[in-house]
Enzyme design. Structure first.
Site, short mmCIF file in Angstrom:
data_model
loop_
_atom_site.label_atom_id
_atom_site.label_comp_id
_atom_site.label_asym_id
_atom_site.label_seq_id
_atom_site.Cartn_x
_atom_site.Cartn_y
_atom_site.Cartn_z
CE LYS A 73 12.18 8.06 5.58
NZ LYS A 73 13.48 8.52 4.55
CB SER A 148 11.40 7.59 1.40
OG SER A 148 12.71 7.97 1.93
CB SER A 172 14.13 10.89 1.39
OG SER A 172 13.92 9.92 0.26
N1 GLN Z 1 13.89 9.13 -4.14
C1 GLN Z 1 15.30 8.91 -4.12
C2 GLN Z 1 15.40 7.28 -4.12
O1 GLN Z 1 14.45 6.84 -4.21
C3 GLN Z 1 15.86 9.43 -2.68
C4 GLN Z 1 15.56 8.60 -1.52
C5 GLN Z 1 16.02 9.01 -0.37
O2 GLN Z 1 16.46 10.05 -0.18
N2 GLN Z 1 15.96 8.37 0.88
O3 GLN Z 1 16.53 6.70 -3.83
#
Ligand code: GLN
Length: 480
Positions: A73, A148, A172
């Protein structure tokens, strides 16, 4: 079978048995990327330093990862390879060092394949918050891959990487794994070093693997876990050989079904598929019992207070002074700070910084931040109590299958996609998402298995068993 379709463990086996050449594997994957990434857009950048023609199987044969490619990532620092966090702010940032996980993968004979697209600074659930482009779900042209770590999940699902690393602050890794029909594990907080991971919410962030099969998750966990002197929150533990737990056996395992999760409103097809998978585990000998959990309805609110508070503090460093974007459009220092942040950050990141600053400010701190921390303690204690009686708990990973690109315009609706994943981060426990079926649109459904702190091996064993029972061979979406 084409090599790009093989799982990491299959590739390792074939290389060991000298049935395939390392060069051919890299060629197959590179060819696949050039064929389908125009449409999927999983990668922000590819590692152009791989000289495929010069790759020799024997040079890596004694290494654990055998010279195989690993996608990262784009929030994990890679020396000499841009690390953008899918943000304009870091668009040109070339880290001078490798993140610990990158170092560990390289040391085990893994090769950096490329950097995958993500929601900017890992804030989001659809990868649409990338400042560059959205990634597309390989299972549906107009569907999001989740986020994400959407690029990592889509790359694995489309056969563009045998394995990828992602990060999980509130879901994410698991949510995109669920949307893309791959396996994704969020390890216990502290099991994997965060050194070199661009910080979003430091008390929640954790790096973990995404792969096609549970075997591959075990292999990657063997590579990435461990105490790191550069991350004081990483924990010295006796990390086991996770591959020893790839056993088709759940006999006597006590599995909890959290009542309050299943009482929530969510997609019926997801519900039925998850319930039918639970029945299969029961038939295989697991002891399944319903259990009450505390705070499920407050977890999301607590998460979005704690995560934004930490983000507002972590992102204060992007001021144009030391690294990242610097606006030239200014006459004085004050304007440089504000213009740089205005130009560099996207809308969602700005929203989070504002929310986080608000909940930390005098007068609101007690009402929001402090209260959220108390909820966090309650949730954590509750999980600890439950895991005295149960080995594992299971739930859907997400309330729905992959939604449409552009469908969730209201940020609160987007946040609601995380209801089943955030409690895990709040408590710091590990959890996996594994595919358990498809809905009637042909979109994958994810099954979440949660376990006690540092018991990833139990999760891996149950997930492996479920994978065997459900007989879910790796499937590939039709891609043109
Ligand atoms: N969807 C969650 C957020 O927007 C989790 C994001 C993540 O785990 N990095 O914060």
């Amino acid at each position: 079978m084409e090599l790009y379709k093989c799982s990491l463990s299959e590739l390792i086996k074939m290389l060991k048995e000298n049935r395939v050449k390392l060069k051919d594997i890299h060629e197959s994957i590179s060819f696949r990327i050039s064929n389908v990434d125009k449409r999927i857009k999983a990668f922000v950048s590819l590692n152009n330093n791989i000289k495929i023609d010069q790759l020799k199987t024997k040079d890596y044969i004694d290494d654990y990862l055998k010279g195989l490619p690993v996608a990262f990532k784009d929030n994990m620092s890679t020396e000499g390879i841009k690390t953008t966090c899918s943000s304009k702010m870091l668009k040109k940032y070339n880290p001078p060092y490798d993140a610990t996980v990158v170092k560990k993968v390289k040391k085990s004979g893994g090769i950096i394949l490329g950097k995958t697209n993500m929601d900017e600074y890992a804030m989001g659930s659809s990868t649409e918050n990338s400042a560059f482009f959205p990634t597309v779900n390989p299972w549906g042209k107009n569907r999001v891959p989740g986020g994400s770590s959407g690029g990592s999940a889509a790359a694995v699902a489309a056969g563009m990487a045998p394995v990828a690393l992602g990060s999980d602050t509130g879901g994410s890794i698991r949510q995109p794994a669920s949307f893309c029909g791959v396996v994704g594990l969020k390890p216990t907080y502290g099991a994997v070093s965060r050194y070199g991971l661009v910080a979003f919410a430091s008390s929640l962030d954790q790096i973990g693997p995404l792969a096609k099969k549970v075997d591959d998750i075990a292999i990657m966990m063997n590579v990435i876990t461990g105490k790191d002197k550069n991350d004081s929150t990483s924990i010295n533990n006796n990390y086991p050989d996770y591959t020893k737990y790839l056993k088709n056996d759940v006999k006597g395992m006590k599995i909890g079904i959290p009542n309050q999760y299943f009482e929530m409103e969510f997609d019926d097809q997801v519900r039925n598929s998850v319930i039918s998978a639970v029945k299969k585990l029961e038939e295989a000998g697991a002891e399944v019992k319903k259990v009450d959990v505390t705070g499920a309805e407050y977890a999301l609110a607590a998460y979005y207070i704690i995560a934004t508070a930490e983000a507002s503090s972590n992102l204060a460093r992007y001021d144009g002074v030391r690294y990242g974007l610097r606006s030239d459009n200014v006459n004085n220092l004050r304007d440089m700070f504000s213009e740089t942040r205005k130009e560099g950050f996207g809308e969602e990141v700005k929203r989070r910084i504002m929310l986080g600053t608000y909940v930390l400010s005098a007068g609101y701190y007690d009402d929001f931040y402090l209260k959220a921390q108390k909820v966090r303690t309650l949730i954590k204690n509750d999980f600890n109590k439950i895991f005295k009686e149960f080995d594992l708990m299971v739930s859907p990973t997400t309330p729905s299958t992959a939604f449409k690109l552009g469908e969730k315009r209201d940020p609160l609706e987007m946040y609601a996609a995380d209801i089943f994943t955030v409690p895990v981060n709040i408590a710091g426990i590990p959890a996996i998402s594994i595919p358990c079926g498809f809905d009637n649109k042909g979109l994958p459904i994810g099954f979440q298995i949660m376990g006690p702190h540092f018991k990833e091996e139990k999760i891996i064993q149950a997930a492996y068993t479920l994978e065997k029972i459900l007989n879910l061979d790796i499937k590939y979406p039709e891609l043109k």
